[in-house]
Structure formats: C-alpha cells, structure tokens
Design a protein around this motif. Structure first.
Motif, PDB file in Angstrom:
ATOM      1  N   ASP A  88       0.827  -1.199   0.000  1.00  0.00           N
ATOM      2  CA  ASP A  88       0.000   0.000   0.000  1.00  0.00           C
ATOM      3  C   ASP A  88       0.866   1.257   0.000  1.00  0.00           C
ATOM      4  O   ASP A  88       2.009   1.237   0.459  1.00  0.00           O
ATOM      5  CB  ASP A  88      -0.903   0.024   1.235  1.00  0.00           C
ATOM      6  N   PRO A  89       0.323   2.376  -0.510  1.00  0.00           N
ATOM      7  CA  PRO A  89       1.019   3.653  -0.358  1.00  0.00           C
ATOM      8  C   PRO A  89       1.196   3.970   1.121  1.00  0.00           C
ATOM      9  O   PRO A  89       0.592   3.309   1.957  1.00  0.00           O
ATOM     10  CB  PRO A  89       0.057   4.641  -1.039  1.00  0.00           C
ATOM     11  N   PRO A  90       2.018   4.950   1.503  1.00  0.00           N
ATOM     12  CA  PRO A  90       2.518   5.997   0.622  1.00  0.00           C
ATOM     13  C   PRO A  90       3.698   5.562  -0.239  1.00  0.00           C
ATOM     14  O   PRO A  90       4.439   4.646   0.113  1.00  0.00           O
ATOM     15  CB  PRO A  90       2.954   7.091   1.602  1.00  0.00           C
ATOM     16  N   PHE A  91       3.832   6.240  -1.371  1.00  0.00           N
ATOM     17  CA  PHE A  91       4.949   6.010  -2.273  1.00  0.00           C
ATOM     18  C   PHE A  91       6.119   6.859  -1.765  1.00  0.00           C
ATOM     19  O   PHE A  91       6.418   7.925  -2.280  1.00  0.00           O
ATOM     20  CB  PHE A  91       4.560   6.421  -3.703  1.00  0.00           C
ATOM     21  N   ASP A  92       6.763   6.354  -0.723  1.00  0.00           N
ATOM     22  CA  ASP A  92       7.869   7.078  -0.103  1.00  0.00           C
ATOM     23  C   ASP A  92       9.205   6.573  -0.637  1.00  0.00           C
ATOM     24  O   ASP A  92       9.252   5.801  -1.601  1.00  0.00           O
ATOM     25  CB  ASP A  92       7.787   6.956   1.421  1.00  0.00           C
ATOM     26  N   SER A  93      10.287   7.013  -0.024  1.00  0.00           N
ATOM     27  CA  SER A  93      11.614   6.610  -0.508  1.00  0.00           C
ATOM     28  C   SER A  93      11.799   5.104  -0.466  1.00  0.00           C
ATOM     29  O   SER A  93      12.382   4.513  -1.390  1.00  0.00           O
ATOM     30  CB  SER A  93      12.704   7.288   0.328  1.00  0.00           C
ATOM     31  N   GLU A  94      11.294   4.441   0.580  1.00  0.00           N
ATOM     32  CA  GLU A  94      11.461   2.989   0.668  1.00  0.00           C
ATOM     33  C   GLU A  94      10.686   2.270  -0.432  1.00  0.00           C
ATOM     34  O   GLU A  94      11.155   1.266  -0.976  1.00  0.00           O
ATOM     35  CB  GLU A  94      11.047   2.498   2.049  1.00  0.00           C
ATOM     36  N   TYR A  95       9.500   2.771  -0.750  1.00  0.00           N
ATOM     37  CA  TYR A  95       8.749   2.187  -1.865  1.00  0.00           C
ATOM     38  C   TYR A  95       9.544   2.371  -3.160  1.00  0.00           C
ATOM     39  O   TYR A  95       9.664   1.441  -3.975  1.00  0.00           O
ATOM     40  CB  TYR A  95       7.374   2.845  -1.971  1.00  0.00           C
ATOM     41  N   PHE A  96      10.088   3.551  -3.345  1.00  0.00           N
ATOM     42  CA  PHE A  96      10.891   3.853  -4.530  1.00  0.00           C
ATOM     43  C   PHE A  96      12.074   2.889  -4.641  1.00  0.00           C
ATOM     44  O   PHE A  96      12.333   2.322  -5.706  1.00  0.00           O
ATOM     45  CB  PHE A  96      11.367   5.296  -4.433  1.00  0.00           C
ATOM     46  N   TYR A  97      12.778   2.681  -3.527  1.00  0.00           N
ATOM     47  CA  TYR A  97      13.915   1.757  -3.552  1.00  0.00           C
ATOM     48  C   TYR A  97      13.454   0.332  -3.867  1.00  0.00           C
ATOM     49  O   TYR A  97      14.132  -0.415  -4.582  1.00  0.00           O
ATOM     50  CB  TYR A  97      14.645   1.769  -2.207  1.00  0.00           C
ATOM     51  N   ALA A  98      12.295  -0.035  -3.346  1.00  0.00           N
ATOM     52  CA  ALA A  98      11.767  -1.378  -3.622  1.00  0.00           C
ATOM     53  C   ALA A  98      11.526  -1.582  -5.110  1.00  0.00           C
ATOM     54  O   ALA A  98      11.782  -2.664  -5.647  1.00  0.00           O
ATOM     55  CB  ALA A  98      10.478  -1.615  -2.832  1.00  0.00           C
ATOM     56  N   THR A  99      11.056  -0.535  -5.799  1.00  0.00           N
ATOM     57  CA  THR A  99      10.832  -0.699  -7.239  1.00  0.00           C
ATOM     58  C   THR A  99      12.142  -0.937  -7.976  1.00  0.00           C
ATOM     59  O   THR A  99      12.179  -1.677  -8.967  1.00  0.00           O
ATOM     60  CB  THR A  99      10.116   0.519  -7.849  1.00  0.00           C
ATOM     61  N   HIS A 100      13.233  -0.345  -7.497  1.00  0.00           N
ATOM     62  CA  HIS A 100      14.523  -0.579  -8.151  1.00  0.00           C
ATOM     63  C   HIS A 100      15.014  -2.006  -7.896  1.00  0.00           C
ATOM     64  O   HIS A 100      15.585  -2.645  -8.799  1.00  0.00           O
ATOM     65  CB  HIS A 100      15.542   0.449  -7.674  1.00  0.00           C
TER      66      HIS A 100
END
Length: 314
Positions: A88-100
C-alpha cells in the motif's frame, strides 16, 4: 505456480475486504502456491540475485487466523513464477527503492506485476496529465499566486497533496475563498511542495467511482464511494459508503481509452477514479475494491484478475 505477494504485514490484513487476500484466495483455489513477504525482506548482494525472505502460507478458511506458515524459504525472485507488488502507499523513498530492487529482479528473469518502472512512471495523481482530455480543469503548481488565480477562475475547487492517500489532506474551497491562504500554506509548505488543484465536480454526491481495469479491460461494475454527512470525500478510508453499480457509457469510454495503453506498459491492474464524467486519478500501486464489487454486483473480480495473470504468464 509459485506466486509471491509483496505486501503489508499479513497480520494487518482485514480479510473481509482486503483485495490482496481475495487474490490469494482465488489463486489458492486454483492450486497455486502462495508466498508472501514485505518490501523490507527483499535484498540484493553482488554476485547474486535479488532475493526475499519469504513465508510459504496456506489459507485456513478462518476469518481471524486466516493463514498458517508452512515454510520460510529465502528465494530469488527470478525463481518464482510471478511477483505481485501489493504494498500500500505511501509512495515514499522505501517504496521507490523497492521498485529498483524489483526492476533488477526483472533483469534477472522475474515477472513482476505491476511492472516496477511503470509504478514509478505513473504517480497516481500526476498520471492524469497524459489523459487531460478526460479530466476536469486541473492545476499542478507550488505557486500560491497560480492557485489563487485558478480559484478566481473556477470559484469552487478541490486542493490536495500529490502524495496523499485515502482522502488525506483534501480541502474544498468555495466561492467565498474562505481559508484559501491557510490551506495553500498547509499544502505547499510556503512554496516548497507541489500540490494539485481541480475544479470541484458536484457529481461527487453520487460517488467517487473506482473503475478497475484488468489486463487492459474494464471490470463491468465500478464501486461508487459516496460521501456521508457533511464530508466532501468519498474515500472508504474517510467514511464513504461503497455502492457497486454498472459502468456508465462515459465510464466505459474512459476505461477503454486508457486500458490498452496502460496494460502495454506492464500495468496488469489499474484503478481509475472518476467523478461524474471526469477522470481524477490513476491508481497503480495497490488498487482495491475487489471484494465490495464481487459481493454487491455478483461479478467475480478476483477470478478475472487471476485469469489475466495466468494469461500474462502463459
């Protein structure tokens, strides 16, 4: 098949309404093996592959103790049949890193849904800019003067942060402009943060419709999230009432226009938010409302989703 769900902690699931749970239940019904982890369990080490400390789970059918753990393997993501990113969101820095990390797993052969690069490329409020012909008048800015000019032009507007979820931080300012300055300062932090302003759509009283698009095709029913009492927000998290209803001709026009384009970008599941005849958001992180639509309309949304997943993997 082995399906790995990257999600919030399992013990936090509200299984009576959780969409990820409904996906798991349908996948288990078909005999697929269920694995689960949180983004924090994903790692990469040079010389190896992106891997996750997983839990192999089995559904019990109990409403409370709904799963049991049958094993705790550490697996390379490329070694499972599909990875479903359902955090779930928020689309924070950790979410961003997970996508990489997930994108690296793709390079190693993993199949990830929704595609990590497309999760990054479609911020849920800003993604509507590409499809502006379907939107009500909208402004994205951090400049207070531009917000004031937009309000002067349209007289009744909605202001919201770009990183909000569940209706958080949404304000309506009517013709009198009451508290407009204070609201702008709250949302743009004195010019440091970008916000979105949209002309108010009065049809919100009939619901903020969540239209699900699976494999490029719309589910034939939306969930209209209707504001209650004096509330302007229809979000279920803000107390809105969810009512399943057939898609209108305009709903279908929007979904069929966007669906193939988004599916071609690796977005297997998308949630379009439509108020009246206007597109307001494109949700790609963890769209919900499977269970509400299935229960009220009798259309099996989890079945349609797993059908599409299996077809994508064939």
């Amino acid at each position: 098949m082995k399906l790995l769900f990257v999600a919030d902690p399992l013990d936090h699931f509200k299984t009576y309404k959780d969409t990820t749970f409904s996906m798991m239940r349908e996948a288990a019904r078909r005999g697929h093996e269920l694995l689960a982890c949180e983004p924090r369990h994903i790692s990469w080490k040079s010389g190896g592959k992106v891997a996750a400390a997983c839990r192999q789970i089995e559904l019990t059918g109990d409403a409370h103790d709904w799963y049991v753990v049958r094993g705790e393997p550490k697996l390379a993501l490329a070694d499972v049949d599909a990875v479903l990113m359902r955090k779930d969101p928020p689309f924070d820095s950790e979410y961003f890193y997970a996508t990489h990390l997930l994108e690296q797993a793709e390079r190693e052969g993993a199949r990830v849904f929704n595609r990590p690069a497309s999760l990054r490329d479609h911020p849920e409020k800003l993604a509507v800019m590409e499809f502006a012909r379907f939107c009500s008048p909208t402004l994205v800015t951090r400049e207070a003067g531009e917000v004031r000019d937009f309000h002067a032009e349209h007289r009744d507007v909605i202001l919201k942060p770009l990183d909000g979820m569940g209706g958080m931080g949404i304000f309506r300012v009517r013709d009198d402009g009451l508290n407009l300055g204070s609201i702008i300062e709250t949302l743009n932090h004195h010019g440091a943060t970008t916000l979105m302003v949209q002309r108010f759509v009065p049809e919100i009283t009939q619901g903020d419709k969540r239209i699900l698009v699976i494999g490029g095709k719309p589910v034939p029913f939306s969930l209209a999230r209707i504001p209650q009492g004096t509330e302007v927000r229809g979000n279920l998290a803000a107390g809105g009432k969810g009512v399943a209803q057939p898609l209108s001709a305009r709903d279908r026009e929007i979904a069929e226009a966007l669906g193939p384009t988004l599916a071609a970008r690796g977005l297997l599941l998308v949630g379009l938010d439509v108020i009246g005849d206007y597109l307001t958001e494109i949700n790609v992180t963890s769209p919900t409302c499977f269970q509400e639509i299935t229960q009220q309309a009798g259309f099996d949304v989890p079945k349609m989703f797993v059908d599409a997943l299996e077809a994508a993997l064939a």
